[in-house]
Scaffold this motif. Structure first.
Motif, PDB file in Angstrom:
ATOM      1  N   LEU A  42      14.803  32.071 -23.329  1.00 30.52           N
ATOM      2  CA  LEU A  42      13.604  31.822 -24.129  1.00 30.52           C
ATOM      3  C   LEU A  42      13.144  30.379 -23.958  1.00 30.52           C
ATOM      4  O   LEU A  42      11.933  30.116 -23.830  1.00 30.52           O
ATOM      5  N   LEU A  43      14.088  29.445 -23.935  1.00 30.46           N
ATOM      6  CA  LEU A  43      13.730  28.041 -23.736  1.00 30.46           C
ATOM      7  C   LEU A  43      13.103  27.838 -22.355  1.00 30.46           C
ATOM      8  O   LEU A  43      12.119  27.099 -22.218  1.00 30.46           O
ATOM      9  N   ARG A  44      13.659  28.484 -21.344  1.00 27.90           N
ATOM     10  CA  ARG A  44      13.101  28.343 -20.001  1.00 27.90           C
ATOM     11  C   ARG A  44      11.692  28.922 -19.933  1.00 27.90           C
ATOM     12  O   ARG A  44      10.814  28.360 -19.271  1.00 27.90           O
ATOM     13  N   ARG A  45      11.464  30.022 -20.625  1.00 23.23           N
ATOM     14  CA  ARG A  45      10.121  30.612 -20.633  1.00 23.23           C
ATOM     15  C   ARG A  45       9.117  29.651 -21.274  1.00 23.23           C
ATOM     16  O   ARG A  45       7.959  29.570 -20.850  1.00 23.23           O
ATOM     17  N   ALA A  46       9.562  28.931 -22.304  1.00 20.60           N
ATOM     18  CA  ALA A  46       8.682  27.985 -22.984  1.00 20.60           C
ATOM     19  C   ALA A  46       8.580  26.654 -22.253  1.00 20.60           C
ATOM     20  O   ALA A  46       7.758  25.805 -22.623  1.00 20.60           O
ATOM     21  N   GLY A  47       9.415  26.460 -21.250  1.00 24.36           N
ATOM     22  CA  GLY A  47       9.383  25.215 -20.487  1.00 24.36           C
ATOM     23  C   GLY A  47       9.959  24.032 -21.234  1.00 24.36           C
ATOM     24  O   GLY A  47       9.503  22.894 -21.053  1.00 24.36           O
ATOM     25  N   VAL A  48      10.980  24.278 -22.071  1.00 20.59           N
ATOM     26  CA  VAL A  48      11.591  23.201 -22.862  1.00 20.59           C
ATOM     27  C   VAL A  48      13.108  23.247 -22.698  1.00 20.59           C
ATOM     28  O   VAL A  48      13.667  24.257 -22.267  1.00 20.59           O
ATOM     29  N   ASN A  49      13.747  22.141 -23.065  1.00 18.38           N
ATOM     30  CA  ASN A  49      15.199  22.059 -22.952  1.00 18.38           C
ATOM     31  C   ASN A  49      15.907  22.322 -24.272  1.00 18.38           C
ATOM     32  O   ASN A  49      17.087  22.674 -24.292  1.00 18.38           O
ATOM     33  N   SER A  50      15.195  22.108 -25.388  1.00 19.87           N
ATOM     34  CA  SER A  50      15.820  22.246 -26.700  1.00 19.87           C
ATOM     35  C   SER A  50      14.783  22.668 -27.720  1.00 19.87           C
ATOM     36  O   SER A  50      13.634  22.208 -27.678  1.00 19.87           O
ATOM     37  N   ILE A  51      15.194  23.540 -28.630  1.00 17.77           N
ATOM     38  CA  ILE A  51      14.301  23.968 -29.703  1.00 17.77           C
ATOM     39  C   ILE A  51      14.017  22.810 -30.659  1.00 17.77           C
ATOM     40  O   ILE A  51      13.028  22.816 -31.393  1.00 17.77           O
ATOM     41  N   GLY A  52      14.877  21.785 -30.630  1.00 17.72           N
ATOM     42  CA  GLY A  52      14.695  20.637 -31.503  1.00 17.72           C
ATOM     43  C   GLY A  52      13.785  19.571 -30.938  1.00 17.72           C
ATOM     44  O   GLY A  52      13.548  18.549 -31.582  1.00 17.72           O
ATOM     45  N   SER A  53      13.250  19.781 -29.741  1.00 15.63           N
ATOM     46  CA  SER A  53      12.332  18.817 -29.126  1.00 15.63           C
ATOM     47  C   SER A  53      10.901  19.086 -29.608  1.00 15.63           C
ATOM     48  O   SER A  53      10.501  20.244 -29.778  1.00 15.63           O
ATOM     49  N   PRO A  54      10.111  18.036 -29.819  1.00 16.17           N
ATOM     50  CA  PRO A  54       8.709  18.271 -30.193  1.00 16.17           C
ATOM     51  C   PRO A  54       7.955  19.108 -29.168  1.00 16.17           C
ATOM     52  O   PRO A  54       6.976  19.788 -29.522  1.00 16.17           O
ATOM     53  N   THR A  55       8.381  19.079 -27.925  1.00 19.50           N
ATOM     54  CA  THR A  55       7.703  19.882 -26.911  1.00 19.50           C
ATOM     55  C   THR A  55       7.877  21.380 -27.154  1.00 19.50           C
ATOM     56  O   THR A  55       7.143  22.190 -26.584  1.00 19.50           O
ATOM     57  N   ALA A  56       8.852  21.760 -27.995  1.00 16.21           N
ATOM     58  CA  ALA A  56       9.079  23.175 -28.313  1.00 16.21           C
ATOM     59  C   ALA A  56       8.262  23.617 -29.519  1.00 16.21           C
ATOM     60  O   ALA A  56       8.500  24.698 -30.054  1.00 16.21           O
ATOM     61  N   MET A  57       7.303  22.803 -29.945  1.00 18.59           N
ATOM     62  CA  MET A  57       6.526  23.125 -31.130  1.00 18.59           C
ATOM     63  C   MET A  57       5.810  24.466 -30.995  1.00 18.59           C
ATOM     64  O   MET A  57       5.712  25.240 -31.955  1.00 18.59           O
ATOM     65  N   GLY A  58       5.296  24.766 -29.819  1.00 17.57           N
ATOM     66  CA  GLY A  58       4.630  26.053 -29.607  1.00 17.57           C
ATOM     67  C   GLY A  58       5.587  27.212 -29.814  1.00 17.57           C
ATOM     68  O   GLY A  58       5.222  28.231 -30.416  1.00 17.57           O
ATOM     69  N   LEU A  59       6.815  27.058 -29.327  1.00 14.72           N
ATOM     70  CA  LEU A  59       7.827  28.105 -29.504  1.00 14.72           C
ATOM     71  C   LEU A  59       8.176  28.281 -30.980  1.00 14.72           C
ATOM     72  O   LEU A  59       8.345  29.409 -31.459  1.00 14.72           O
ATOM     73  N   VAL A  60       8.266  27.169 -31.704  1.00 18.46           N
ATOM     74  CA  VAL A  60       8.542  27.242 -33.143  1.00 18.46           C
ATOM     75  C   VAL A  60       7.414  27.994 -33.856  1.00 18.46           C
ATOM     76  O   VAL A  60       7.665  28.876 -34.688  1.00 18.46           O
ATOM     77  N   LEU A  61       6.171  27.679 -33.528  1.00 13.83           N
ATOM     78  CA  LEU A  61       5.029  28.361 -34.155  1.00 13.83           C
ATOM     79  C   LEU A  61       5.013  29.844 -33.817  1.00 13.83           C
ATOM     80  O   LEU A  61       4.667  30.677 -34.655  1.00 13.83           O
ATOM     81  N   ALA A  62       5.382  30.180 -32.580  1.00 13.39           N
ATOM     82  CA  ALA A  62       5.441  31.588 -32.193  1.00 13.39           C
ATOM     83  C   ALA A  62       6.483  32.328 -33.027  1.00 13.39           C
ATOM     84  O   ALA A  62       6.235  33.444 -33.511  1.00 13.39           O
ATOM     85  N   ALA A  63       7.645  31.701 -33.216  1.00 15.55           N
ATOM     86  CA  ALA A  63       8.694  32.327 -34.028  1.00 15.55           C
ATOM     87  C   ALA A  63       8.234  32.499 -35.471  1.00 15.55           C
ATOM     88  O   ALA A  63       8.480  33.539 -36.097  1.00 15.55           O
ATOM     89  N   VAL A  64       7.561  31.482 -36.005  1.00 14.60           N
ATOM     90  CA  VAL A  64       7.067  31.558 -37.382  1.00 14.60           C
ATOM     91  C   VAL A  64       6.020  32.661 -37.521  1.00 14.60           C
ATOM     92  O   VAL A  64       6.013  33.417 -38.503  1.00 14.60           O
ATOM     93  N   ALA A  65       5.125  32.776 -36.534  1.00 14.06           N
ATOM     94  CA  ALA A  65       4.077  33.795 -36.594  1.00 14.06           C
ATOM     95  C   ALA A  65       4.676  35.201 -36.578  1.00 14.06           C
ATOM     96  O   ALA A  65       4.258  36.073 -37.354  1.00 14.06           O
TER      97      ALA A  65
END
Length: 423
Positions: free
Chosen positions: A320-343
């Protein structure tokens, strides 16, 4: 990194999530009023016959006209976060807006968060405008486009301030304690939910409405006396200038302790006789007497804490992280992934939350009937609300189960007239 007993943070997070799930289950079983009686099919049919045909037709017509904008908003509110979170697009936007600030994580969190929030706001804006246009056509909204835009921007500003505080706090934790941020974040999320539950009405309501004391008189005295009979001290009885925004009728009790007040819409005072106003306020007093705000804050705090822990565990999913293009869910760059999970979580959990809300509202209806002792006024008020608020008194069952936060008008009328009222 492992704990003192050899367990990794991931295992501790799993334990915490299970524990929170058990607490949430126990709270739902013991605190939600599942045993509030529901009207029978015969009682509902008899109640529906009491509703004028014109009220039924107009309510259905309005909600048919609103349906495209409602479903459209729901769709873009899911699709856009998924596009941002399940592709590298969200990460690239956050990186790009952080470049002028040297790519610092705090700039990515705050500025990137603001940009993504603005994107979500903009894609939903046409559907909000569509909805407002329909409400104006039906006479339910009294706002011109300037007033509507002003309220929209006020809401956006309030959301931006709250969002900045939450994002700043969350990503500070992920940077300072990268392995254990979920534990501190869960506690912080729970605290924020509780604070917002009780501070929001006092600080934010005045941004959108002007409140004036209800003039001294019999109705004001009766409302205060009802609160006293319920054992609920109220600081004041206020009138909100809701008519500048809507023709809809409503009242509520807000605040806590010495800040608690009864608030009545000016439209309700203008359209309804005193007995019906008492019925609406008695319903709202029922929420306060049964501590429904505290229940909502408690459940919300548990859910918020569990969501933070679940988010951390989701971040262990490498694909999932690789699909989002990020290394960690705790990085600000993973904000889109966090919003997707929340939605996705919001869409899945929504029907359960609405079911709980309907049971709580049904209990408040029963309280109003007991406190006023006047089922005729209660029924008259429900019919007036249906007519003035242009309610779909008997909505399609699937929509009712998925989206309704209150019992429908037919249920409420049946509760007033049927034998189940006394059970």
């Amino acid at each position: 990194m492992t704990g003192r007993d050899g367990l990794t943070p991931t295992w501790w997070a799993l334990v915490a999530l299970v524990a929170l799930g058990i607490v949430l289950t126990v709270a739902a079983i013991t605190l939600v009023p599942w045993r509030v009686p529901s009207p029978t099919r015969a009682e509902r049919a008899a109640a529906l016959a009491d509703v004028p045909a014109g009220v039924v037709t107009r309510g259905r017509a309005l909600h048919a006209a609103l349906r495209p904008s409602s479903y459209g908003s729901l769709l873009v509110g899911l699709v856009v976060p998924l596009l941002l979170g399940l592709t590298p697009a969200g990460a690239r936007i956050v990186v790009w807006v952080g470049l002028p600030f040297g790519g610092h994580w705090l700039a990515q969190a705050l500025v990137g968060g603001l940009v993504i929030m603005m994107m979500l706001w903009l894609v939903a804006l046409p559907f909000s405008a569509w909805r407002h246009s329909v409400l104006r056509d039906y006479g339910l909204s009294t706002q011109d486009w300037g007033g509507w835009a002003a309220d929209l921007f006020k809401g956006c500003a309030v959301g931006a301030v709250i969002g900045a505080v939450v994002l700043g706090g969350f990503y500070t934790l992920t940077q300072l304690v990268p392995d254990w941020w979920w534990a501190f974040g869960a506690v912080g999320a729970a605290v924020v939910v509780v604070l917002l539950s009780f501070v929001f009405p006092v600080l934010v309501e005045p941004v959108f409405n002007t409140f004036t004391p209800m003039p001294a008189g019999p109705l004001r005295d009766e409302l205060r006396m009802m609160a006293a009979r319920d054992g609920i001290p109220v600081r004041d009885v206020l009138v909100a200038d809701a008519s500048r925004r809507t023709t809809g009728l409503n009242a509520y009790v807000s605040g806590l302790g010495r800040t608690r007040r009864i608030v009545v819409y000016d439209t309700l005072l203008r359209e309804a006789p005193p007995g019906e106003v008492r019925s609406v306020v008695a319903h709202e007093l029922g929420h306060t007497r049964d501590r429904d705000a505290e229940l909502a804050a408690l459940v919300g705090a548990i859910v918020a804490a569990a969501a933070v822990v679940a988010l951390y565990l989701l971040g262990q999913w490498g694909a999932l992280l690789r699909r989002a293009g990020v290394n960690s869910i705790g990085s600000p760059t993973a904000m889109g992934l966090v919003l997707a999970a929340v939605a996705v979580a919001g869409l899945v959990s929504g029907p359960a939350q609405n079911l709980v809300s309907r049971r709580v509202e049904a209990r408040a209806d029963r309280h109003a009937l007991r406190l006023t002792g006047d089922s005729a006024e209660f029924a008259a008020m429900q019919l007036r609300l249906a007519e003035v608020n242009i309610t779909d008194v008997h909505p399609p069952r699937i929509e009712y189960l998925l989206f309704a936060t209150h019992p429908d008008t037919v249920d409420r009328l049946a509760a007033a007239r049927g034998p189940s009222r006394s059970r």
